[in-house]
Design an enzyme around this catalytic site. Structure first.
Site, PDB file in Angstrom:
ATOM      1  N   LYS A  37       1.005  -1.260  -0.050  1.00 33.31           N
ATOM      2  CA  LYS A  37       0.019  -0.157  -0.001  1.00 33.31           C
ATOM      3  C   LYS A  37       0.950   0.984  -0.052  1.00 33.31           C
ATOM      4  O   LYS A  37       1.780   1.242   0.570  1.00 33.31           O
ATOM      5  CB  LYS A  37      -0.767  -0.015   1.154  1.00 33.31           C
ATOM      6  CG  LYS A  37      -2.014   0.963   1.409  1.00 33.31           C
ATOM      7  CD  LYS A  37      -2.805   0.693   2.677  1.00 33.31           C
ATOM      8  CE  LYS A  37      -3.864   1.690   2.898  1.00 33.31           C
ATOM      9  NZ  LYS A  37      -4.595   1.623   3.996  1.00 33.31           N
ATOM     10  N   SER A  71      -9.490   1.419   3.260  1.00 33.58           N
ATOM     11  CA  SER A  71      -8.876   2.390   2.306  1.00 33.58           C
ATOM     12  C   SER A  71      -8.079   1.589   1.558  1.00 33.58           C
ATOM     13  O   SER A  71      -7.261   2.162   0.638  1.00 33.58           O
ATOM     14  CB  SER A  71      -8.047   3.345   3.093  1.00 33.58           C
ATOM     15  OG  SER A  71      -7.164   2.864   4.078  1.00 33.58           O
ATOM     16  N   SER A  84      -9.701  -1.028   7.174  1.00 35.44           N
ATOM     17  CA  SER A  84      -9.202  -0.537   5.998  1.00 35.44           C
ATOM     18  C   SER A  84      -8.516  -1.925   5.249  1.00 35.44           C
ATOM     19  O   SER A  84      -8.026  -1.670   4.078  1.00 35.44           O
ATOM     20  CB  SER A  84      -8.120   0.312   6.004  1.00 35.44           C
ATOM     21  OG  SER A  84      -8.763   1.859   6.094  1.00 35.44           O
TER      22      SER A  84
END
Lengths: 481, 476
Positions: free
Chosen positions: A73, A148, A172
């Site tokens: 990420k 997210s 997330s």
């Protein structure tokens, strides 16, 4: 399209049926083919990845993730590789150091392919808050991948990489895993070092893996776990052998069903799929008990005070002085104002404002302090619950993936999507999302399991047992409309 | 109407650790700008603080030496504000659980002991240093100081005059140096002081409106800045005007204070517990060890110098202000010198020389044993006290022992009567007028005879012996 698990790739490499560079090439081809549609990656570091993989071609099989391609990420810092947190303010930021997880994965001889999209600074539940691009759900490209960590979830779901790391502050990892039909694990707070994870809410953030199977999650967790002297909140806790711990079944284990979840508007299909999963575990020998979490209903409100409060402070460093974007200004105050006005997106600004307000003199006691007290209650709820059971079962999310744009203008609706994932963060518990079915629209549904602090071993064992027993394979995503 | 001055001081002291409080960078002062920095102290995204135990140790030592109650479970908090020299946009400090509270120090005002209360001692990180370009368009920042460990010592509003403020500050400095906690060099910024000052009608128990005073970069300026502020506030009050609550800056050039910002612009620091650090637990064993290892503090040493060595209060005060001076002095005494004689030498010739040369006592070219050696030469009568001062100067320049210099310079004093008798007799024979005068009752004539003898021996004769020999021959 054929996709492989980490385990399968490792087996093939160990038997010398394939070479690391072939897997990296395949992954890069998949990205090239599908990412223009999916939008999972912000940065693909293809050349360096191939270079690394080719170097491994000549080496003996050594590290635990030898030759396995993966993605991170883009809020996990990578030395000499742009790390943006999907924010304009860090648009061209190149970290001078590696996050501990990046270092640990490099030490296992995995091959980093690139950095994945996210909601700006990990604030969001749909990845629509990225300053750079949308990420689409591989099961239905008109829908969100969740967030997210939407980029990491979509990259694994679309078969671009066998695993990716995300971060989970209020769901997330688990929510996008659920939306994208993959496995997502949030470890116990303190299990994985946060050093190098761009902070959103320090007391809640935790890094964890996205994989195609629970077994793979165990592999990856093994590689990234353990005390790190650079993160004081990473616990000097023994790391058990998670892979070995997978076997043994669930006979005699007590599965806790949370009472009163109906009031949170759980979709009927989700409820049915989770119910079926519980039945599967019961059939495998688990015992079902009811547990109460009386303060669950306050979790979202509590979270939306604590997380923004910490964020308002954590994001103060983006001031245009030392790195990242700097806007012009006639005075220092104006430079700050312009830099932050231009550099941050709407949702980030909203949370900075909420957090600043919650910490303000005169409001601190009513908001931040009260929220911390409720947080303690929620933690105590779980302590009580885990006296009665070994694992708690809930849906990961009340609904399946929603259409792009549907909740963009309704932050409260967006926040409520995290009702089942937020409690684990507030309590610091480990939690796992495992696919448990598909809706009538072909959208994945996630089963969430929570275990006692530090007991990822039991969590993974129950998840693995369920995965083996569930009696179906997740359909491959359509990657199109 | 008379006014009473009320002052409270906030003193920042940099701790003498090798590395910074939350990373491994060096704390060395004076290195080229931005060379002692890393991603952590520059506040890069994703970095985290790791607490330096030595900083806690020194803060604990300080709080203990300042007679504080120790919070054995203390925590860190974030103090949020924007400034370019503060890389994270917050300072890691301690808010509601500082390491020490409710302490005090004692000062001596006009010969009387006075206790100044200490509200709290807390541990925090220093900020960087901004340097503003002369063109008014650019500023440069040096982050070397960012993350250097500091303690802030907050006093109660117990100080009643600018002089007391200076004495308090000197007492703090002295304690910090004794405990090896800090260099306390105001010119290098390792000791910094802000003051809160207000006036109130004599006899009143309520506080007046206060101003906060900053930028006083020497002990003298602290006193001067406060003196100016007393004057300014007195004038305002006497003219029936109100004192405005504000922050003022001491301007060295004009020796006045000027307004920096008013209370309306005051920050809301939005303190909250630092989530990146754990609670610090100071267990009993740790606390006991620090207490046991605490050295003799200035006040105790001063009392001992007075009581055991019989020194006057003034001498004891001067000698104990700096630990190194007191150590030096005690070494001289330990090497056999008389306490008061040694005190005269150390306070007079030694400190005079060192101050003139800008040297610290540690860098003294004359070691304590050497000074004791010089004093012994005077005691033995080898040289006169006047000669000894010349010898001392030569010792400072050469580093040689007194004995060597006395030999080299041919300065030995002549006390041997066998040598002196013929010279004395010759002087008497050559000065019948003086002998007559003396016998006639003119005491001064004796001095002339002694002087002639001294002259004849080039000043080396022991005056006491000469005196005695002359009197034996002409006296009645």
């Amino acid at each position: 399209m054929s996709v492989h698990t980490v385990k399968e790739i490792l087996a093939s490499l160990r038997r010398k049926e394939s070479k690391p560079s072939e897997w990296t090439e395949t992954a890069l081809r998949m990205i090239e083919q599908h990412d223009p549609t999916i939008g999972a990656f912000l940065t693909v570091d293809g050349e360096r990845a191939l270079e690394r993989a080719r170097r491994l071609d000549g080496e003996a099989f050594d590290g635990a993730l030898f030759g396995v391609p993966y993605a991170l990420k883009d809020n996990i810092c990578t030395r000499n590789l742009k790390t943006t947190a999907a924010s304009r303010i860090l648009e061209s930021y190149i970290p001078p150091y590696d996050a501990t997880v990046a270092q640990r994965l490099a030490a296992t001889q995995g091959v980093l392919l690139g950095k994945t999209n996210l909601d700006e600074f990990a604030m969001g539940s749909s990845t629509e808050n990225s300053a750079f691009q949308l990420t689409r759900n591989p099961y239905d490209v008109k829908r969100v991948p969740g967030g997210s960590s939407g980029g990491s979830a979509a990259a694994v779901a679309a078969g671009m990489v066998p695993f990716a790391l995300g971060s989970d502050t209020g769901g997330s990892i688990r929510q996008p895993a659920s939306f994208c039909g993959v496995v997502g694990l949030k470890p116990t707070y303190g299990r994985v070092s946060r050093y190098g994870l761009i902070a959103f809410a320090s007391s809640l953030d935790q890094i964890g893996p996205f994989t195609r199977s629970v077994e793979d999650a165990a592999f990856v967790l093994q590689a990234i776990s353990g005390h790190d002297e650079r993160d004081s909140t990473s616990a000097p806790q023994d790391v058990p052998d998670f892979v070995r711990g997978l076997e043994g079944g669930v006979k005699g284990l007590r599965i806790g069903l949370v009472t009163g979840l109906d009031e949170h508007g759980v979709d009927a299909e989700v409820q049915a799929a989770v119910g079926k999963a519980v039945q599967t575990l019961q059939d495998a020998g688990a015992e079902v008990v009811e547990v109460h979490l009386p303060h669950l209903r306050y979790a979202v409100a509590t979270y939306y005070l604590i997380a923004p409060a910490e964020a308002s402070s954590n994001l103060a460093r983006y001031d245009g002085v030392r790195y990242g974007r700097r806007a012009a200004g006639q005075s220092l105050a104006e430079m700050y104002e312009n830099t932050r006005s231009e550099g941050f997106g709407m949702e980030v600004k909203r949370r900075i404002m909420i957090g600043t307000y919650a910490l303000s003199s005169g409001y601190y006691d009513a908001y931040y302090r009260r929220a911390q007290q409720v947080r303690t209650r929620i933690r105590e709820d779980f302590e009580q619950a885990f006296k009665r059971c070994d694992v708690i079962v809930m849906p990961t999310t009340p609904t399946t993936a929603f259409p792009l744009g549907e909740k963009v203008d309704n932050p409260l609706q967006m926040y409520l999507n995290d009702i089942f994932t937020i409690p684990a963060n507030l309590a610091g518990l480990p939690a796992l999302s495992v696919p448990c079915g598909v809706s009538s629209e072909g959208l994945p549904i996630g089963l969430q399991l929570l275990a006692h602090w530090w007991d990822e071993a039991t969590l993974l064992r129950v998840g693995h047992t369920y995965e083996q027993a569930r009696g179906f394979a997740m359909p491959l995503p359509r990657m199109g409309a | 109407m008379g006014y009473e001055t009320v002052i409270g001081l906030e003193v920042h002291v940099e701790l003498k650790t090798k590395t910074k409080i939350f990373c491994g960078c060096s704390t060395n002062f004076g290195d080229p700008p931005n060379t002692n920095v890393c991603p952590v102290c520059l506040g890069h995204p994703g970095t985290l603080p790791v607490l330096n135990r030595q900083a806690v140790e020194l803060a604990l030592k300080a709080a203990t030496a300042l007679n504080c109650q120790i919070n054995q479970d203390c925590k860190f908090d974030r103090k949020n504000y924007f400034y370019p020299d503060l890389p994270k946009g917050y300072q890691i400090s301690q808010y509601d659980q500082p390491i020490g509270e409710h302490g005090y120090v004692e000062i001596e005002v006009d010969g009387r002991r006075k206790r100044i209360g200490i509200t709290r001692v807390h541990l925090e990180e220093d900020a960087g240093k901004s340097m503003h370009g002369e063109d008014g368009r650019h500023s440069l920042i040096d982050y070397n100081r960012t993350g250097v460990p500091l303690i802030e010592i907050v006093s109660e509003p117990d100080i009643r005059s600018p002089e007391e403020a200076r004495l308090y500050l000197e007492a703090i400095k002295s304690i910090m140096q004794y405990c090896d906690i800090s260099d306390c060099r105001m010119e290098e910024g390792s000791l910094r002081c802000d003051a809160n000052i207000s006036l109130r009608p004599e006899g009143s128990t309520e506080f007046g409106e206060k101003t906060e005073l900053k930028n006083m970069n020497s002990f003298r300026n602290v006193q001067r800045g406060l003196e100016f502020e007393v004057q300014r506030q007195t004038q305002l009050l006497e003219q029936g005007q109100a004192v405005t609550q504000e922050t003022r800056r001491f301007d060295e050039a004009t020796q006045t204070t000027v307004s920096m910002r008013s209370k309306e612009e005051a920050h809301d620091y939005r303190y909250f517990p630092e989530p990146d650090l754990l609670f610090v637990h100071i267990d009993d064993a740790w606390l006991d060890r620090v207490r046991a290892e605490l050295p003799e503090l200035p006040a105790q040493r001063r009392a001992r110098f007075e009581q055991e060595l019989g020194l006057p209060a003034y001498d004891a005060g001067v000698l104990t202000a700096e630990r190194a001076v007191a150590d030096y002095y005690e070494s001289v005494v330990a090497a056999g010198s008389d306490a008061k004689t040694a005190s005269n030498w150390v306070m007079g010739d030694l400190l005079g020389y060192l101050n003139a040369q800008g040297l610290t006592v540690e860098a003294s070219p004359v070691r304590p044993e050497q000074l004791a050696g010089l004093i012994a030469q005077v005691d033995k009568g080898t040289i006169s006290i006047k000669q000894a001062r010349d010898v001392f100067k030569l010792m400072c320049e050469s580093g040689k022992d007194a004995e060597v210099i006395i030999k080299e310079q041919g300065m030995e004093q002549i006390s041997d009567e066998a040598v002196l008798v013929p010279i004395v007799e010759e002087v008497i024979a050559n000065n019948p007028k003086s002998v007559e005068d003396y016998r006639a009752g003119k005491q001064k004539a004796l001095g002339a005879l002694v002087g002639q003898t001294m002259k004849a021996t080039k000043g080396k004769a022991n005056p006491a012996v000469v005196n005695k020999l002359i009197l034996e021959r002409i006296g009645g």
